[in-house]
Design a protein around this motif. Structure first.
Motif, PDB file in Angstrom:
ATOM      1  N   VAL A 184     -10.959  -4.115  -9.508  1.00  0.00           N
ATOM      2  CA  VAL A 184     -11.120  -5.060  -8.216  1.00  0.00           C
ATOM      3  C   VAL A 184      -9.522  -5.314  -7.790  1.00  0.00           C
ATOM      4  O   VAL A 184      -8.814  -5.670  -8.607  1.00  0.00           O
ATOM      5  CB  VAL A 184     -11.969  -6.069  -8.549  1.00  0.00           C
ATOM      6  N   PRO A 185      -9.476  -5.399  -6.614  1.00  0.00           N
ATOM      7  CA  PRO A 185     -10.364  -5.119  -5.583  1.00  0.00           C
ATOM      8  C   PRO A 185     -10.855  -3.538  -5.239  1.00  0.00           C
ATOM      9  O   PRO A 185      -9.733  -2.783  -5.460  1.00  0.00           O
ATOM     10  CB  PRO A 185      -9.689  -5.699  -4.227  1.00  0.00           C
ATOM     11  N   ALA A 186     -11.996  -3.230  -4.985  1.00  0.00           N
ATOM     12  CA  ALA A 186     -12.202  -1.685  -4.722  1.00  0.00           C
ATOM     13  C   ALA A 186     -13.020  -1.753  -3.282  1.00  0.00           C
ATOM     14  O   ALA A 186     -13.863  -2.586  -3.151  1.00  0.00           O
ATOM     15  CB  ALA A 186     -13.133  -1.281  -5.876  1.00  0.00           C
ATOM     16  N   LEU A 187     -12.477  -1.125  -2.635  1.00  0.00           N
ATOM     17  CA  LEU A 187     -13.135  -0.970  -1.022  1.00  0.00           C
ATOM     18  C   LEU A 187     -13.644   0.508  -1.007  1.00  0.00           C
ATOM     19  O   LEU A 187     -13.087   1.493  -1.294  1.00  0.00           O
ATOM     20  CB  LEU A 187     -12.020  -1.109  -0.076  1.00  0.00           C
ATOM     21  N   VAL A 188     -14.964   0.525  -0.822  1.00  0.00           N
ATOM     22  CA  VAL A 188     -15.604   1.988  -1.003  1.00  0.00           C
ATOM     23  C   VAL A 188     -16.206   1.976   0.723  1.00  0.00           C
ATOM     24  O   VAL A 188     -17.065   1.216   1.229  1.00  0.00           O
ATOM     25  CB  VAL A 188     -16.928   1.890  -1.673  1.00  0.00           C
ATOM     26  N   VAL A 189     -15.844   3.188   1.312  1.00  0.00           N
ATOM     27  CA  VAL A 189     -16.474   3.421   2.758  1.00  0.00           C
ATOM     28  C   VAL A 189     -16.611   5.309   2.554  1.00  0.00           C
ATOM     29  O   VAL A 189     -16.050   5.981   2.208  1.00  0.00           O
ATOM     30  CB  VAL A 189     -15.242   3.094   3.712  1.00  0.00           C
ATOM     31  N   GLY A 190     -17.625   5.387   3.194  1.00  0.00           N
ATOM     32  CA  GLY A 190     -18.042   6.769   3.202  1.00  0.00           C
ATOM     33  C   GLY A 190     -17.930   7.621   1.867  1.00  0.00           C
ATOM     34  O   GLY A 190     -17.586   8.800   1.758  1.00  0.00           O
ATOM     35  N   GLY A 191     -18.432   7.001   0.702  1.00  0.00           N
ATOM     36  CA  GLY A 191     -18.243   7.410  -0.475  1.00  0.00           C
ATOM     37  C   GLY A 191     -16.993   7.521  -1.184  1.00  0.00           C
ATOM     38  O   GLY A 191     -16.658   8.039  -2.347  1.00  0.00           O
ATOM     39  N   ARG A 192     -15.928   7.416  -0.336  1.00  0.00           N
ATOM     40  CA  ARG A 192     -14.438   7.287  -0.862  1.00  0.00           C
ATOM     41  C   ARG A 192     -14.272   5.907  -1.322  1.00  0.00           C
ATOM     42  O   ARG A 192     -14.444   4.867  -0.775  1.00  0.00           O
ATOM     43  CB  ARG A 192     -13.435   7.477   0.133  1.00  0.00           C
ATOM     44  N   LEU A 193     -13.637   5.777  -2.647  1.00  0.00           N
ATOM     45  CA  LEU A 193     -12.970   4.294  -3.014  1.00  0.00           C
ATOM     46  C   LEU A 193     -11.530   4.304  -3.069  1.00  0.00           C
ATOM     47  O   LEU A 193     -10.884   5.188  -3.523  1.00  0.00           O
ATOM     48  CB  LEU A 193     -13.656   4.358  -4.613  1.00  0.00           C
ATOM     49  N   PHE A 194     -11.284   2.986  -2.742  1.00  0.00           N
ATOM     50  CA  PHE A 194      -9.992   2.636  -2.461  1.00  0.00           C
ATOM     51  C   PHE A 194      -9.601   1.577  -3.285  1.00  0.00           C
ATOM     52  O   PHE A 194     -10.173   0.455  -3.011  1.00  0.00           O
ATOM     53  CB  PHE A 194      -9.533   2.427  -1.167  1.00  0.00           C
ATOM     54  N   TRP A 195      -8.848   1.807  -4.267  1.00  0.00           N
ATOM     55  CA  TRP A 195      -8.515   0.517  -5.357  1.00  0.00           C
ATOM     56  C   TRP A 195      -7.188  -0.085  -5.097  1.00  0.00           C
ATOM     57  O   TRP A 195      -6.017   0.467  -4.956  1.00  0.00           O
ATOM     58  CB  TRP A 195      -8.583   1.310  -6.575  1.00  0.00           C
ATOM     59  N   GLY A 196      -7.118  -1.506  -4.990  1.00  0.00           N
ATOM     60  CA  GLY A 196      -5.998  -2.356  -4.942  1.00  0.00           C
ATOM     61  C   GLY A 196      -5.622  -2.651  -3.676  1.00  0.00           C
ATOM     62  O   GLY A 196      -5.922  -2.002  -2.583  1.00  0.00           O
ATOM     63  N   LEU A 197      -4.497  -3.791  -3.652  1.00  0.00           N
ATOM     64  CA  LEU A 197      -4.069  -3.916  -2.414  1.00  0.00           C
ATOM     65  C   LEU A 197      -3.115  -3.090  -1.698  1.00  0.00           C
ATOM     66  O   LEU A 197      -3.286  -2.922  -0.632  1.00  0.00           O
ATOM     67  CB  LEU A 197      -3.173  -5.313  -2.646  1.00  0.00           C
ATOM     68  N   ASP A 198      -2.353  -2.211  -2.800  1.00  0.00           N
ATOM     69  CA  ASP A 198      -1.438  -1.437  -2.066  1.00  0.00           C
ATOM     70  C   ASP A 198      -2.333  -0.020  -1.459  1.00  0.00           C
ATOM     71  O   ASP A 198      -1.681   0.856  -0.897  1.00  0.00           O
ATOM     72  CB  ASP A 198      -0.649  -0.928  -3.182  1.00  0.00           C
ATOM     73  N   ALA A 199      -3.721  -0.077  -1.781  1.00  0.00           N
ATOM     74  CA  ALA A 199      -4.467   0.909  -1.042  1.00  0.00           C
ATOM     75  C   ALA A 199      -4.746   0.623   0.403  1.00  0.00           C
ATOM     76  O   ALA A 199      -5.400   1.579   1.201  1.00  0.00           O
ATOM     77  CB  ALA A 199      -5.582   1.227  -2.124  1.00  0.00           C
ATOM     78  N   LEU A 200      -4.589  -0.655   0.811  1.00  0.00           N
ATOM     79  CA  LEU A 200      -5.103  -0.856   2.253  1.00  0.00           C
ATOM     80  C   LEU A 200      -4.280   0.256   3.177  1.00  0.00           C
ATOM     81  O   LEU A 200      -5.047   0.366   4.428  1.00  0.00           O
ATOM     82  CB  LEU A 200      -4.680  -2.271   2.465  1.00  0.00           C
ATOM     83  N   PRO A 201      -3.044   0.367   3.231  1.00  0.00           N
ATOM     84  CA  PRO A 201      -2.570   1.443   4.095  1.00  0.00           C
ATOM     85  C   PRO A 201      -3.507   2.795   3.965  1.00  0.00           C
ATOM     86  O   PRO A 201      -3.555   3.366   5.135  1.00  0.00           O
ATOM     87  CB  PRO A 201      -1.191   1.777   3.848  1.00  0.00           C
ATOM     88  N   MET A 202      -3.642   3.063   2.894  1.00  0.00           N
ATOM     89  CA  MET A 202      -4.276   4.461   2.816  1.00  0.00           C
ATOM     90  C   MET A 202      -5.703   4.368   3.315  1.00  0.00           C
ATOM     91  O   MET A 202      -6.207   5.407   3.916  1.00  0.00           O
ATOM     92  CB  MET A 202      -4.424   4.870   1.232  1.00  0.00           C
ATOM     93  N   LEU A 203      -6.406   3.300   3.227  1.00  0.00           N
ATOM     94  CA  LEU A 203      -7.916   3.060   3.764  1.00  0.00           C
ATOM     95  C   LEU A 203      -7.549   3.182   5.211  1.00  0.00           C
ATOM     96  O   LEU A 203      -8.432   3.649   5.801  1.00  0.00           O
ATOM     97  CB  LEU A 203      -8.203   1.506   3.196  1.00  0.00           C
ATOM     98  N   ARG A 204      -6.577   2.547   5.808  1.00  0.00           N
ATOM     99  CA  ARG A 204      -6.480   2.348   7.414  1.00  0.00           C
ATOM    100  C   ARG A 204      -6.501   3.970   7.768  1.00  0.00           C
ATOM    101  O   ARG A 204      -6.889   4.160   8.950  1.00  0.00           O
ATOM    102  CB  ARG A 204      -5.276   1.432   7.507  1.00  0.00           C
ATOM    103  N   ASP A 205      -5.456   4.785   7.227  1.00  0.00           N
ATOM    104  CA  ASP A 205      -5.193   5.990   7.452  1.00  0.00           C
ATOM    105  C   ASP A 205      -6.431   6.781   7.369  1.00  0.00           C
ATOM    106  O   ASP A 205      -6.948   7.634   8.339  1.00  0.00           O
ATOM    107  CB  ASP A 205      -4.400   6.399   6.527  1.00  0.00           C
ATOM    108  N   CYS A 206      -7.336   6.648   6.434  1.00  0.00           N
ATOM    109  CA  CYS A 206      -8.977   7.357   6.147  1.00  0.00           C
ATOM    110  C   CYS A 206      -9.526   6.976   7.657  1.00  0.00           C
ATOM    111  O   CYS A 206     -10.259   7.717   8.206  1.00  0.00           O
ATOM    112  CB  CYS A 206      -9.367   7.082   4.872  1.00  0.00           C
ATOM    113  N   LEU A 207      -9.539   5.588   7.798  1.00  0.00           N
ATOM    114  CA  LEU A 207     -10.598   5.212   8.898  1.00  0.00           C
ATOM    115  C   LEU A 207      -9.843   5.666  10.299  1.00  0.00           C
ATOM    116  O   LEU A 207     -10.679   5.887  11.325  1.00  0.00           O
ATOM    117  CB  LEU A 207     -10.569   3.564   8.908  1.00  0.00           C
ATOM    118  N   ASP A 208      -8.574   5.952  10.328  1.00  0.00           N
ATOM    119  CA  ASP A 208      -8.086   6.428  11.764  1.00  0.00           C
ATOM    120  C   ASP A 208      -8.304   7.958  11.792  1.00  0.00           C
ATOM    121  O   ASP A 208      -7.643   8.654  12.871  1.00  0.00           O
ATOM    122  CB  ASP A 208      -6.590   5.976  11.509  1.00  0.00           C
ATOM    123  N   GLY A 209      -8.911   8.543  10.723  1.00  0.00           N
ATOM    124  CA  GLY A 209      -9.015   9.982  10.666  1.00  0.00           C
ATOM    125  C   GLY A 209      -7.700  10.981  10.441  1.00  0.00           C
ATOM    126  O   GLY A 209      -7.683  11.910  10.990  1.00  0.00           O
ATOM    127  N   GLY A 210      -7.004  10.212   9.445  1.00  0.00           N
ATOM    128  CA  GLY A 210      -5.697  10.852   9.176  1.00  0.00           C
ATOM    129  C   GLY A 210      -6.034  12.255   8.632  1.00  0.00           C
ATOM    130  O   GLY A 210      -6.953  12.646   8.173  1.00  0.00           O
TER     131      GLY A 210
END
Length: 232
Positions: A184-210
Motif C-alpha cells: 500500500v498504497p495501491a491504485l488499480v484502474v482498468g486492471g492495471r496496478l500502480f504502487w506507491g506515492l511515486d507512481a502517481l505521475p505514472m497513473l496520471r499518464d495512463c489516464l491521459d492516454g500516454g
C-alpha cells in the motif's frame, strides 16, 4: 454536452492501510494528481500485514536500517509536497481497530469502501499531531466522531467489533490479493496496478492516454525470466 463528447469516467480503487505513511502521502496528493479528470475513487482499507504475510515479506518498519530510512524519507517527502505529517508516538502498531472503525461506516451498497472524509480521518488520526494511534481515549473519540458523522447523514453505523465489520475487512484483503495488490498504497484502474506515492505521475499518464501504455511495455516485464532465485 452529449454522451459522445462527455469526458471518460475513470474508476479507480485506492487500497490503503492507515499504518502506511506512503499511503497517507498518496491520499493527500491524489486530488492534484487527478485534477481535471472525471474520476470515481473507491477507498478500500486492507490489512497491510496480511498482504506481507501472503507474499512472505517483512514491512519496511520491520527491517533495521530500512525502518529509519523510511521515516526520514516520508518526513522529507511531506515537506517537499507541502503535506502536514508527523510521526506517531510509536510505529509500527496494530491498525486493526482503525481499519474496523473505517469499515463500520461502509454501506450495504459498498460494504468494502470508506468515503474520502472517513479515510482522511483515519490517516490524520495517525499522521498528524505525533500522538499514540492506539490510545484508547483517542480511538474512542475517533469512533464517536465517525458515528456522529454517519448519524448526521442518516446512514447506518455498525459497531466496529461486530462479525459483519470483521468480515468486510477479510473480504477486502482477499479481494486485494486477487487483484495482485502486494503493498500500500495501491491504485488499480482498468486492471492495471500502480504502487506507491511515486507512481502517481505514472497513473496520471495512463489516464491521459500516454503513448507508452499503448505499447507492449506494460506486459513485457511479466514475461522476463529470473536467472536465479534465493531460498529463504
Amino acid at each position: 454536452m452529449t454522451a459522445a463528447t462527455a469526458p471518460r469516467l475513470h474508476d479507480i480503487t485506492f487500497w490503503y492501510d492507515p499504518i502506511s505513511p506512503y499511503a497517507c502521502l498518496a491520499f493527500e496528493r491524489l486530488p492534484l494528481a487527478l485534477q481535471g479528470l472525471s474520476v470515481q475513487v473507491r477507498y478500500r482499507p486492507v490489512l497491510f500485514a496480511a498482504l506481507l504475510k501472503a507474499n512472505g515479506q517483512l514491512g519496511p518498519a520491520e527491517i533495521p536500517g530500512k525502518r529509519d530510512w523510511t521515516y526520514r524519507q516520508v518526513l522529507w517527502l511531506a515537506q517537499q509536497h507541502g503535506v502536514a505529517l508527523d510521526l506517531p508516538a510509536a510505529h509500527p502498531f496494530n491498525p486493526l481497530p482503525l481499519l474496523r472503525l473505517g469499515l463500520a461506516t461502509a454501506t450495504d451498497e459498498a460494504p468494502g469502501e470508506t468515503s474520502r472524509y472517513v479515510t482522511e480521518q483515519l490517516f490524520r488520526h495517525v499522521w498528524q499531531g505525533g500522538r499514540d494511534a492506539t490510545a484508547p481515549q483517542r480511538l474512542a473519540a475517533l469512533e464517536a466522531g465517525l458515528q456522529e458523522h454517519m448519524t448526521q447523514r442518516g446512514r447506518p453505523w455498525l459497531a466496529p467489533d461486530t462479525d459483519a465489520v470483521k468480515q468486510r475487512l477479510r473480504e477486502n484483503t482477499d479481494a486485494a490479493l486477487a487483484a495482485g495488490v502486494f503493498g500500500v498504497p495501491a491504485l488499480v484502474v482498468g486492471g492495471r496496478l500502480f504502487w506507491g506515492l511515486d507512481a502517481l505521475p505514472m497513473l496520471r499518464d495512463c489516464l491521459d492516454g500516454g503513448a507508452w501504455f499503448g505499447t507492449d511495455a506494460w506486459d513485457a516485464p511479466g514475461r522476463l525470466p529470473a536467472a536465479v532465485q534465493r531460498r529463504p
